[in-house]
Design a protein around this motif. Structure first.
Motif, short mmCIF file in Angstrom:
data_model
loop_
_atom_site.label_atom_id
_atom_site.label_comp_id
_atom_site.label_asym_id
_atom_site.label_seq_id
_atom_site.Cartn_x
_atom_site.Cartn_y
_atom_site.Cartn_z
N VAL A 111 0.86 -1.20 0.00
CA VAL A 111 0.00 0.00 0.00
C VAL A 111 0.88 1.24 0.00
N GLU A 112 1.89 1.22 0.86
CA GLU A 112 2.78 2.39 0.97
C GLU A 112 3.56 2.60 -0.33
N ASN A 113 4.12 1.53 -0.86
CA ASN A 113 4.91 1.66 -2.10
C ASN A 113 4.07 2.20 -3.24
N PHE A 114 2.83 1.74 -3.32
CA PHE A 114 1.95 2.22 -4.40
C PHE A 114 1.75 3.73 -4.29
N LEU A 115 1.44 4.18 -3.09
CA LEU A 115 1.18 5.62 -2.92
C LEU A 115 2.45 6.45 -3.12
N VAL A 116 3.59 5.90 -2.70
CA VAL A 116 4.86 6.61 -2.90
C VAL A 116 5.14 6.73 -4.41
N SER A 117 4.84 5.67 -5.15
CA SER A 117 5.11 5.74 -6.60
C SER A 117 4.18 6.75 -7.27
N ILE A 118 2.95 6.86 -6.80
CA ILE A 118 2.03 7.88 -7.36
C ILE A 118 2.60 9.28 -7.08
N LYS A 119 3.12 9.45 -5.87
CA LYS A 119 3.69 10.76 -5.50
C LYS A 119 4.90 11.07 -6.39
N GLN A 120 5.74 10.05 -6.62
CA GLN A 120 6.94 10.28 -7.44
C GLN A 120 6.56 10.60 -8.89
N GLN A 121 5.53 9.93 -9.39
CA GLN A 121 5.09 10.23 -10.76
C GLN A 121 4.53 11.65 -10.84
N LEU A 122 3.83 12.05 -9.79
CA LEU A 122 3.30 13.42 -9.75
C LEU A 122 4.46 14.42 -9.75
N GLN A 123 5.48 14.14 -8.93
CA GLN A 123 6.65 15.03 -8.87
C GLN A 123 7.32 15.15 -10.24
N ARG A 124 7.44 14.01 -10.93
CA ARG A 124 8.10 14.03 -12.24
C ARG A 124 7.28 14.85 -13.24
N THR A 125 5.97 14.68 -13.19
CA THR A 125 5.11 15.47 -14.09
C THR A 125 5.31 16.96 -13.80
N MET A 126 5.34 17.30 -12.50
CA MET A 126 5.50 18.71 -12.12
C MET A 126 6.84 19.25 -12.61
N PHE A 127 7.86 18.42 -12.53
CA PHE A 127 9.20 18.85 -12.98
C PHE A 127 9.17 19.15 -14.49
N ILE A 128 8.64 18.19 -15.24
CA ILE A 128 8.64 18.37 -16.71
C ILE A 128 7.87 19.63 -17.09
N LEU A 129 6.82 19.92 -16.33
CA LEU A 129 5.97 21.08 -16.67
C LEU A 129 6.44 22.37 -16.02
N GLY A 130 7.46 22.31 -15.19
CA GLY A 130 7.96 23.52 -14.54
C GLY A 130 7.03 24.02 -13.44
N ALA A 131 6.30 23.10 -12.80
CA ALA A 131 5.37 23.49 -11.73
C ALA A 131 6.00 23.20 -10.37
N LEU A 132 6.28 24.25 -9.61
CA LEU A 132 6.95 24.07 -8.31
C LEU A 132 6.04 23.46 -7.25
N GLU A 133 4.75 23.74 -7.36
CA GLU A 133 3.81 23.23 -6.34
C GLU A 133 2.53 22.77 -7.04
N PRO A 134 1.74 21.89 -6.38
CA PRO A 134 0.56 21.33 -7.04
C PRO A 134 -0.42 22.39 -7.55
N ALA A 135 -0.61 23.47 -6.78
CA ALA A 135 -1.60 24.48 -7.17
C ALA A 135 -1.27 25.11 -8.53
N ARG A 136 0.03 25.11 -8.85
CA ARG A 136 0.49 25.70 -10.11
C ARG A 136 -0.09 24.94 -11.32
N LEU A 137 -0.35 23.65 -11.14
CA LEU A 137 -0.84 22.84 -12.26
C LEU A 137 -2.16 23.38 -12.81
N SER A 138 -2.98 23.96 -11.93
CA SER A 138 -4.32 24.38 -12.37
C SER A 138 -4.30 25.67 -13.18
N SER A 139 -3.09 26.24 -13.41
CA SER A 139 -3.05 27.39 -14.30
C SER A 139 -2.33 27.06 -15.62
#
Ligand SMILES: Cc1cc2nc3c(=O)[nH]c(=O)nc-3n(C[C@H](O)[C@H](O)[C@H](O)COP(=O)(O)O)c2cc1C
Length: 356
Positions: free
Chosen positions: A298-326
């Motif tokens: 359970v923990e590994n699954f959620l950690v991998s979702i978080k890491q994928q989210l971080q990678r998406t944010m990096f590629i898009l230049g979004a420092l924080e999650p709220a930035r994605l919505s703009s």
């Protein structure tokens, strides 16, 4: 009867696949940014939701309680939510209201996560006293009221009568009396803008759009029954991407959105956040992880979702999650066509800019 149903749900969620409809996120595209201009170490998934801070916009959504198996499951989910600093909801607490001996299957979550953000869960048709008791039972920080009419009408035994009358007035009454913020939640059939407006007016602090494409309770109840009446309804509902898109044209001051339903990786989580969600919930996959490998899985699954989210944010230049919505989003396919017909400004979404 209720206990047997709860066990059936866990067993079916374990083996039955998502869908057959899709959660719609394959129709939603980010525009690749070849100049992200940031270092990955500066990215933070930290977020706030209903006035509290969390390490990531990820949530363990309502699954279980009221059966012996749920004690272990809720303990594990609560431990993982503590470690990862994310919120967790328990499953519907009606079983414990009817049989107080079953309270421990829910309250173990508070034992395991004394300081964490725990969410109580009960039907949107429950009386005020029941809702307050559910909150008190786990020392909850928020209260989910679930809406699940399609599930109820296909539940074996409910064919003759399924009552959903007076729910809106009841929600207003419960929200008025609740000591904690109220989240109105669908369980996998989505939420349209028309009902969202009414629910906000009734006092919802957050809406969990609970879209289709993931766990399918028409199928689960259908498989528990003896006839095939449910089969034409297998694609019923608004996908999670459509349900979020439905809300894109609305501005509900102070009301936050949760995206649950068929979200299985961090790229789709990022798309849900870009479509306006503040929190992304998951349920079915966590049940499967629990049966496959317990707490670690359970923990590994959620950690991998978080890491994928971080990678998406990096590629898009979004420092924080709220930035994605703009960031601009291109929405095509069935989701795009639906939202266009419903009057959503897809062109506006495709050219929006954080700098405007
Ligand atoms: C086994 C199981 C039991 C669930 N029980 C509840 C419940 O008691 N109350 C509720 O609001 N949602 C319940 N849900 C619905 C989930 O919280 C979630 O809205 C839905 O499964 C869609 O998310 P998913 O596609 O990630 O599974 C349950 C889901 C599963 C898989």
């Amino acid at each position: 009867m209720r206990q047997k149903r709860k066990l059936d749900h866990l067993n079916l969620a374990r083996f039955v696949k998502d869908g057959p409809g899709s959660s719609g996120f394959e129709d939603v595209s980010f525009i690749h940014n070849c100049l992200p201009e940031l270092d990955s170490s500066r990215i933070s998934t930290a977020t706030s939701f209903l006035g509290r801070k969390f390490a990531a916009p990820l949530m363990i959504n309502a699954v279980s309680g009221g059966v012996k198996e749920a004690e272990v499951l809720n303990r594990i989910f609560a431990r993982v939510s503590r470690k990862l600093e994310i919120p967790m909801a328990v499953g519907s607490q009606t079983a414990a209201l009817e049989h107080p001996a079953l309270r421990y299957t829910y309250s173990v979550a508070r034992e395991e996560n004394p300081e964490g953000f725990l969410v109580a869960n009960i039907s949107a048709g429950a009386a005020v006293e029941q809702a307050l008791e559910a909150v008190q039972m786990i020392g909850a920080d928020a209260l989910q009221l679930h809406l699940n009419a399609p599930q109820e009408i296909f539940m074996p035994g409910n064919e003759k009568e399924t009552s959903f009358g007076g729910f809106l007035a009841n929600i207003a009454e419960v929200a008025g009396a609740s000591p904690v913020p109220v989240i109105i939640k669908e369980v996998g059939f989505g939420m349209a803008r028309e009902q969202a407006k009414l629910l906000v007016k009734a006092g919802a602090a957050a809406l969990d759009v609970g879209g289709s494409g993931g766990t399918n309770f028409i199928r689960i109840e259908g498989l528990r029954g003896k006839n095939k009446m449910y089969q034409p309804f297998l694609k019923w509902g608004l996908s999670s991407a459509i349900a979020l898109g439905e809300m894109a044209e609305e501005y509900f001051p102070g009301v936050q959105l949760v995206a649950t339903g068929g979200i299985r990786h961090g790229l789709d989580a990022a798309k849900a956040l870009a479509l306006g969600a503040s929190m992304v919930g998951m349920a079915g996959p966590l049940v499967r992880c629990y049966y496959k490998g317990g707490e670690t899985e359970v923990e590994n699954f959620l950690v991998s979702i978080k890491q994928q989210l971080q990678r998406t944010m990096f590629i898009l230049g979004a420092l924080e999650p709220a930035r994605l919505s703009s960031l601009p989003l291109v929405i095509r396919g069935e989701t795009g066509r639906w939202l266009e017909l419903r009057g959503v400004d897809l062109h506006g979404l495709a050219v929006r800019s954080a700098d405007q």
